[in-house]
Design a protein around this motif. Structure first.
Motif, PDB file in Angstrom:
ATOM      1  N   ARG A 262       0.830  -1.210   0.000  1.00  0.00           N
ATOM      2  CA  ARG A 262       0.000   0.000   0.000  1.00  0.00           C
ATOM      3  C   ARG A 262       0.866   1.261   0.000  1.00  0.00           C
ATOM      4  NH1 ARG A 262      -3.953  -0.671   4.925  1.00  0.00           N
ATOM      5  NH2 ARG A 262      -2.337  -2.117   5.581  1.00  0.00           N
ATOM      6  N   THR A 263       1.966   1.236   0.732  1.00  0.00           N
ATOM      7  CA  THR A 263       2.886   2.366   0.758  1.00  0.00           C
ATOM      8  C   THR A 263       3.453   2.602  -0.636  1.00  0.00           C
ATOM      9  OG1 THR A 263       3.530   1.470   2.897  1.00  0.00           O
ATOM     10  CG2 THR A 263       4.767   3.364   2.078  1.00  0.00           C
ATOM     11  N   GLN A 264       3.859   1.520  -1.227  1.00  0.00           N
ATOM     12  CA  GLN A 264       4.414   1.592  -2.587  1.00  0.00           C
ATOM     13  C   GLN A 264       3.405   2.237  -3.532  1.00  0.00           C
ATOM     14  OE1 GLN A 264       7.531   0.509  -3.781  1.00  0.00           O
ATOM     15  NE2 GLN A 264       6.820   1.558  -5.631  1.00  0.00           N
ATOM     16  N   ASP A 265       2.152   1.752  -3.439  1.00  0.00           N
ATOM     17  CA  ASP A 265       1.105   2.293  -4.311  1.00  0.00           C
ATOM     18  C   ASP A 265       0.912   3.775  -4.074  1.00  0.00           C
ATOM     19  OD1 ASP A 265       0.765  -0.147  -5.337  1.00  0.00           O
ATOM     20  OD2 ASP A 265      -1.132  -0.598  -4.304  1.00  0.00           O
ATOM     21  N   TYR A 266       0.932   4.161  -2.811  1.00  0.00           N
ATOM     22  CA  TYR A 266       0.641   5.569  -2.498  1.00  0.00           C
ATOM     23  C   TYR A 266       1.759   6.480  -2.988  1.00  0.00           C
ATOM     24  CZ  TYR A 266      -0.488   9.824  -0.010  1.00  0.00           C
ATOM     25  OH  TYR A 266      -0.783  11.113   0.286  1.00  0.00           O
TER      26      TYR A 266
END
Ligand SMILES: Nc1ncnc2c1ncn2[C@@H]1O[C@H](COP(=O)(O)OP(=O)(O)OP(=O)(O)O)[C@@H](O)[C@H]1O
Ligand SMILES: [Mg+2]
Lengths: 272, 470
Positions: A262-266
């Motif tokens: 999710r961090t990567q996506d954000y």
């Protein structure tokens, strides 16, 4: 339970910064409710001393809410309820014996929107020291004011017009005035909620320089929507999503090699 | 204010519908808009027109009431007037001896001497002085002269003997001396000069007959009767006759009541608002309180009067017709206005100011008193002044507590019987001789409106002066 997470968090975030002398604030299992809505879910985090910690995350994920827990500004909202444990230098700030007013002198806050008092520049900065009785005479006060304005990088701009209203300054100047006002009481922790969101790039870079400067003396927590800004000014970054603390690590690690998808996506702009 | 909420213009409805319908929609919408604008203009025209008519009628009548006429006449306080039994002459001698002896008396003795005749005893002397001034022999009793006398005396106000009596009571040293007095003429004379009574009015329907009217014309022409500003409207007490009626009692009564409202309603109202706005938790109880305060503002004022009658007069046993009771009743009435205005003013202070203060470690009370209250002050003052102005013009509750009585003494404290400005106007407007009272009633309304206007302008001024941008 508490002890376990403490060790876990400590292990997960080793003090890499040579200046860091330890944990300034620690939060354990913090939940925040607005009425029935749970805005913060079981967040545990350590704020290091003399370090800039950035809170990032999509809008409405609870960054401001959590930030406001750190100096009990949430107390002013009737329906807001905070559970869990937040410590400043080892002392629980939600303890009955703690006066939120005194706490806020130690944990200062700069708001998203510049909000100087409709008073003179001098009185704006002098307000904190005055109500806390930090000075004995005018000379002391003058000194604090000059020092605060110098640190906020605006002394040269305003030294000749200290008695002009603070509301007459430009937006960027107003925000720096608010920072000067916040640091005039010599807080130990400075909370900044999107301090540069209303500012142009030049004023923003001035504020970023200022944050870097202030890091020498304070522990700083900054909420920002700008990935670049977080990368530029912070040493630690916390990513919030839907009230959860998804990831908390060194800024360099978060931006280059986050462990959560999710961090990567954000940070790559896929949502938020 | 900082909150620059972008007022997003509504998406045109036509954009949603199918394209073919767009034209019809726009034409209709423009017409609807034009029509609405016309309604608005018409409404404003009606309102302004009504106001203009009202002001015109008050001012045109009131202008007459604001001037008065009088004739300067020499009057001698004849010792014989006092000395009916002749004992004074026996004691002090006659003429110059009497006056010299009188001058030597103590103040109390002098007052006792001049206090002897009753007010009505002055009448023949006043009339004689008046007739002499007009060149009519007061002693000639021929039918022709008697008619002349009657015509002339009809001009004199019946109040004049009282005034002459009061004058010497106030200053006994006038005894035996000639004094130049402004003789008060009867209300009918002024009414004739103002055109309220004309020669065309049937003689039977007016107090002044043709002869008297002719005499008035002559006296005005030769300058015996002079116009001047009627200051007595402000300095005289109430009277049974319009020519020397004054508002002094009402002015003092109203001033006391305003003072009481200021002292009672404003602190309580502001304190209540600060609590409700800044401290009170948001729950059902505060909701109920809030609704009730708003409802209280809409309660008919006469209800407050009845409440005052029950609580202050019957239960607390305060004196009827006193400014203290009136003031407390008006305070109750003004309280909701003050609270609503103060709360609005507090609400208008942006929350960011409170946050800023709390953020640097001010306590709630410090935030309120150092920052919020000073910023709200112009709004609070404006609301307070408007509340006071409302209270000043309020009549109905004051009638209920008997503040429309005729009061003989000027009140010195709020606990003395008094009347108020609006209730005095009410009394004047309900007098029998409407035509004679109308000018002075309108003039009194002008006085009241002037006070209200001054208060409202002060409110506007304060708002402009202290308006801050943040
Ligand atoms: N005063 C409040 N009363 C009720 N709910 C609130 C209040 N303030 C915030 N919330 C709710 O709490 C959640 C988190 O809000 P918060 O302001 O902390 O988000 P944020 O991460 O700071 O967002 P942004 O980046 O837009 O500032 C949101 O769902 C919001 O609706
Ligand atoms: Mg926020």
């Amino acid at each position: 339970m508490t002890d376990m997470t403490t060790t876990a968090a400590a292990a997960a975030a080793p003090a890499t910064d040579p200046n860091a002398v330890g944990y300034k604030m620690t939060a354990r299992n913090v939940d925040v409710y607005y009425g029935e809505t749970r805005a913060i879910k079981d967040v545990s985090i350590d704020i290091l001393d003399r370090t800039v910690t950035a809170f990032i995350g999509p809008s409405g994920c609870g960054k401001s809410t959590f930030l406001r827990c750190l100096n009990r500004m949430n107390d002013t909202i009737d329906i807001c309820r905070v559970t869990g444990e937040i410590k400043l230098d080892g002392g629980d700030i939600y303890d009955r014996s703690v006066d939120p007013v005194q706490l806020r002198a130690r944990v200062g806050m700069v708001f998203q929107k510049p909000n100087p008092f409709p008073k003179s520049i001098y009185d704006n900065v002098a307000y904190g020291p005055r109500i806390h009785g930090l000075t004995r005479n005018k000379a002391d006060l003058d000194e604090i004011i000059e020092m605060s304005l110098r640190r906020a990088a605006m002394w040269d701009e305003v030294k000749d017009r200290l008695d002009e209203p603070g509301t007459g300054l430009s937006g960027g100047q107003q925000q720096r005035l608010c920072i000067a006002r916040a640091i005039a009481t010599s807080p130990e922790v400075l909370l900044m909620d999107e301090p540069a969101s209303a500012l142009d790039p030049i004023a923003t870079s001035k504020i970023e320089e200022l944050i870097d400067e202030l890091r020498q003396n304070f522990s700083i927590v900054i909420v920002t929507h700008s990935m670049q800004q977080a990368a530029r000014v912070s040493q630690k970054t916390a990513f919030f999503h839907l009230g959860n603390l998804v990831e908390f690590d060194d800024t360099s690690k978060i931006f280059t090699n986050p462990s959560e998808e999710r961090t990567q996506d954000y940070i790559s702009g896929r949502f938020g | 204010m900082t909150d620059t909420t972008d007022t997003q213009t509504a998406v045109p409805a036509a954009a949603k519908g199918p394209k073919s319908k767009q034209d019809i929609g726009i034409g209709r919408r423009r017409f609807a808009e034009w029509r609405l604008k016309m309604y608005g203009l018409f409404a404003i025209a009606v309102a302004v027109g009504a106001l203009a008519v009202l002001l015109y009628s008050i001012v045109s009548q009131g202008a007459k009431g604001l001037s008065t006429i009088d004739a300067e006449i020499e009057f001698v306080y004849d010792p014989a007037l006092v000395d009916r039994e002749g004992d004074l002459v026996k004691r002090f001698g006659e003429g110059a001896d009497l006056l010299a002896s009188f001058a030597k008396l103590s103040k109390e003795e002098q007052a006792a001497v001049v206090d002897r005749p009753r007010k009505t005893s002055y009448r023949p002397y006043v009339q004689a002085a008046f007739l002499k001034r007009l060149g009519i022999d007061p002693d000639d009793e021929s039918p022709e002269n008697l008619k002349k006398q009657d015509e002339a005396l009809a001009l004199l106000s019946p109040r004049m003997d009282v005034l002459v009596w009061q004058k010497i009571q106030q200053d006994p040293t006038l005894f035996g001396k000639p004094v130049k007095l402004q003789f008060l003429l009867s209300g009918e004379v002024k009414a004739y000069l103002d055109g309220i009574i004309t020669k065309k009015t049937p003689e039977a329907r007016r107090a002044l007959k043709d002869g008297s009217l002719a005499l008035i014309d002559k006296l005005v022409a030769d300058g015996t009767i002079k116009y001047r500003v009627r200051w007595e409207l402000l300095t005289n007490k109430q009277s049974t006759d319009p020519e020397d009626h004054g508002l002094l009692t009402g002015l003092i009564g109203s001033a006391y009541m305003m003072l009481i409202v200021l002292v009672v309603a404003v602190p309580i109202g502001v304190a209540a608002s600060i609590y409700l706005e800044e401290y009170a938790p948001k729950n059902q109880l505060t909701d109920i309180i809030e609704v009730n305060i708003n409802n209280l503002a809409a309660v008919p004022s006469i209800v407050f009067g009845l409440l005052g009658l029950a609580v202050f007069i019957n239960f607390m046993e305060l004196e009827r017709s006193t400014p203290i009771v009136g003031g407390l009743v008006l305070s109750l009435m003004t309280l909701p206005t003050v609270i609503i205005a103060t709360r609005a003013a507090l609400k208008a202070v942006p929350p960011s100011i409170r946050e800023a203060a709390l953020g640097v470690g001010a306590s709630k009370t410090q935030a309120v008193f150092h920052h919020v209250l000073p910023l709200a002050l112009p709004g609070i003052l404006t609301g307070t002044i408007i509340g006071l102005a409302q209270a000043l013009g309020e009549t109905a509750p004051l009638l209920v507590i008997g503040m429309n009585a005729v009061v003989s003494n000027v009140p010195t404290t709020p606990f003395d019987e008094s009347t108020s400005l609006p209730s005095q106007i009410y009394e004047m407007a309900s007098q029998d001789k409407v035509a004679l009272w109308a000018p002075v009633t309108s003039a009194s309304i002008i006085v009241l409106l002037s006070f209200l206007m001054i208060m409202n302008l002060t409110a506007v001024f304060l708002r402009r002066r202290f308006e801050r941008k943040w």
